[in-house]
Write a protein that holds these residues in place. Structure first.
Motif, short mmCIF file in Angstrom:
data_model
loop_
_atom_site.label_atom_id
_atom_site.label_comp_id
_atom_site.label_asym_id
_atom_site.label_seq_id
_atom_site.Cartn_x
_atom_site.Cartn_y
_atom_site.Cartn_z
N LYS A 1 -14.23 3.10 2.45
CA LYS A 1 -13.53 2.56 3.60
C LYS A 1 -12.35 3.48 3.92
CE LYS A 1 -14.79 -2.13 2.22
NZ LYS A 1 -14.30 -3.45 1.75
N TRP A 2 -11.78 3.31 5.11
CA TRP A 2 -10.72 4.23 5.54
C TRP A 2 -9.53 4.22 4.59
CZ3 TRP A 2 -5.60 4.15 7.30
CH2 TRP A 2 -5.16 5.30 7.96
N LYS A 3 -9.01 3.05 4.25
CA LYS A 3 -7.85 2.96 3.37
C LYS A 3 -8.16 3.51 1.99
CE LYS A 3 -3.63 1.80 2.37
NZ LYS A 3 -2.50 2.54 2.97
N GLU A 4 -9.38 3.25 1.49
CA GLU A 4 -9.78 3.80 0.20
C GLU A 4 -9.82 5.33 0.26
OE1 GLU A 4 -12.77 0.16 -1.21
OE2 GLU A 4 -13.56 1.96 -0.25
N SER A 5 -10.20 5.87 1.40
CA SER A 5 -10.23 7.33 1.57
C SER A 5 -8.82 7.92 1.53
CB SER A 5 -10.92 7.69 2.89
OG SER A 5 -12.23 7.18 2.93
N VAL A 6 -7.88 7.22 2.17
CA VAL A 6 -6.48 7.65 2.14
C VAL A 6 -5.99 7.73 0.70
CG1 VAL A 6 -4.11 7.01 2.74
CG2 VAL A 6 -5.94 6.73 4.43
N ILE A 7 -6.28 6.71 -0.09
CA ILE A 7 -5.83 6.65 -1.48
C ILE A 7 -6.53 7.72 -2.32
CG2 ILE A 7 -5.80 5.21 -3.56
CD1 ILE A 7 -5.56 2.78 -1.68
N ALA A 8 -7.82 7.94 -2.07
CA ALA A 8 -8.56 8.96 -2.83
C ALA A 8 -7.98 10.35 -2.61
CB ALA A 8 -10.04 8.94 -2.42
N CYS A 9 -7.63 10.67 -1.37
CA CYS A 9 -7.02 11.98 -1.08
C CYS A 9 -5.66 12.11 -1.76
CB CYS A 9 -6.89 12.16 0.43
SG CYS A 9 -8.44 12.42 1.31
N GLN A 10 -4.87 11.06 -1.72
CA GLN A 10 -3.57 11.09 -2.37
C GLN A 10 -3.72 11.33 -3.87
OE1 GLN A 10 -1.96 7.29 -1.21
NE2 GLN A 10 -1.15 8.05 0.75
N GLY A 11 -4.76 10.76 -4.45
CA GLY A 11 -5.01 10.95 -5.88
C GLY A 11 -5.36 12.37 -6.24
N MET A 12 -5.78 13.18 -5.26
CA MET A 12 -6.09 14.58 -5.48
C MET A 12 -4.97 15.50 -4.98
SD MET A 12 -10.22 14.87 -4.79
CE MET A 12 -10.27 14.01 -3.22
N GLY A 13 -3.80 14.92 -4.74
CA GLY A 13 -2.67 15.73 -4.28
C GLY A 13 -2.84 16.21 -2.85
#
Length: 207
Positions: free
Chosen positions: A100-112
């Motif tokens: 989902k969009w919000k999950e994608s935002v969090i996933a990218c943040q987790g990779m710096g």
């Protein structure tokens, strides 16, 4: 079970990237140690060799080895992590699974990184071409806070609107998040699942 397998896949992917980066770091550290050893050898040889001509020849040989070592170090330098794509000084990660969009935002943040924010026409063309091959993908653009006011995840406003597909965005069924589709941008429900694209600056390499 599907959620567990997806989380396991994401965890393994993250570990794989981390292991690759650690491996490269270890190679660079080993090379630095070898460089220090060669410099020490120069000093030791300088005190042992009586002939200045022989000393110069030995020094030249060691300097050649140092140049070879430096070239090897430069070759090891990767401007982007493994599985990321370099384009105009930035690294892009194209996911292989859906979120989902919000999950994608969090996933990218987790990779710096951050869900991709588009800054130029060249970047837009590059991403649009890639998405035609890989499939629809989330970008970091949403009007969830205020309908019709599209904001990037970095807080900046959308400065152009000519990349939307025909008759888009139409907010059909509360569609507040932007996605790359075949013909251009489209608005979709933020709760839908899609591929996603992360972006972060590349690492500098020795010149």
């Amino acid at each position: 079970m599907r959620v567990f397998n997806r989380e396991r896949e994401e965890h393994l992917h993250s570990l794989g990237c981390q292991d690759c980066e650690r491996f490269i770091t270890m190679l660079q550290l080993i090379s630095i140690v070898l460089l220090a050893a060669l410099l020490t050898a120069i000093l030791v040889k300088g005190s042992e060799v009586p002939s200045s001509q022989e000393h110069d020849k030995e020094k030249q040989h060691i300097l050649q080895k140092l140049d070879q070592l430096k070239a090897g170090l430069d070759h090891l330098c990767r401007p982007c992590p493994w599985d990321w794509t370099l384009f105009q000084g930035n690294c892009y990660f194209f996911s292989t699974f859906l979120k989902k969009w919000k999950e994608s935002v969090i996933a990218c943040q987790g990779m710096g990184a951050q869900l991709v924010v588009i800054k130029s026409h060249e970047e837009q063309s590059f991403l649009q071409r890639t998405c035609k091959k890989k499939g629809k993908a989330w970008m970091g653009l949403s009007d969830a806070k205020e309908e019709g006011q599209w904001l990037w995840v970095d807080g900046s406003r959308l400065q152009w609107r000519n990349y939307w597909s025909a008759k888009e965005p139409n907010n059909d069924g509360n569609e507040d998040c932007a996605i790359f589709s075949n013909g251009g941008w489209n608005d979709m429900s933020c709760l839908a699942e899609s591929f996603w694209i992360c972006k972060k600056p590349s690492w500098p390499c020795p010149k």
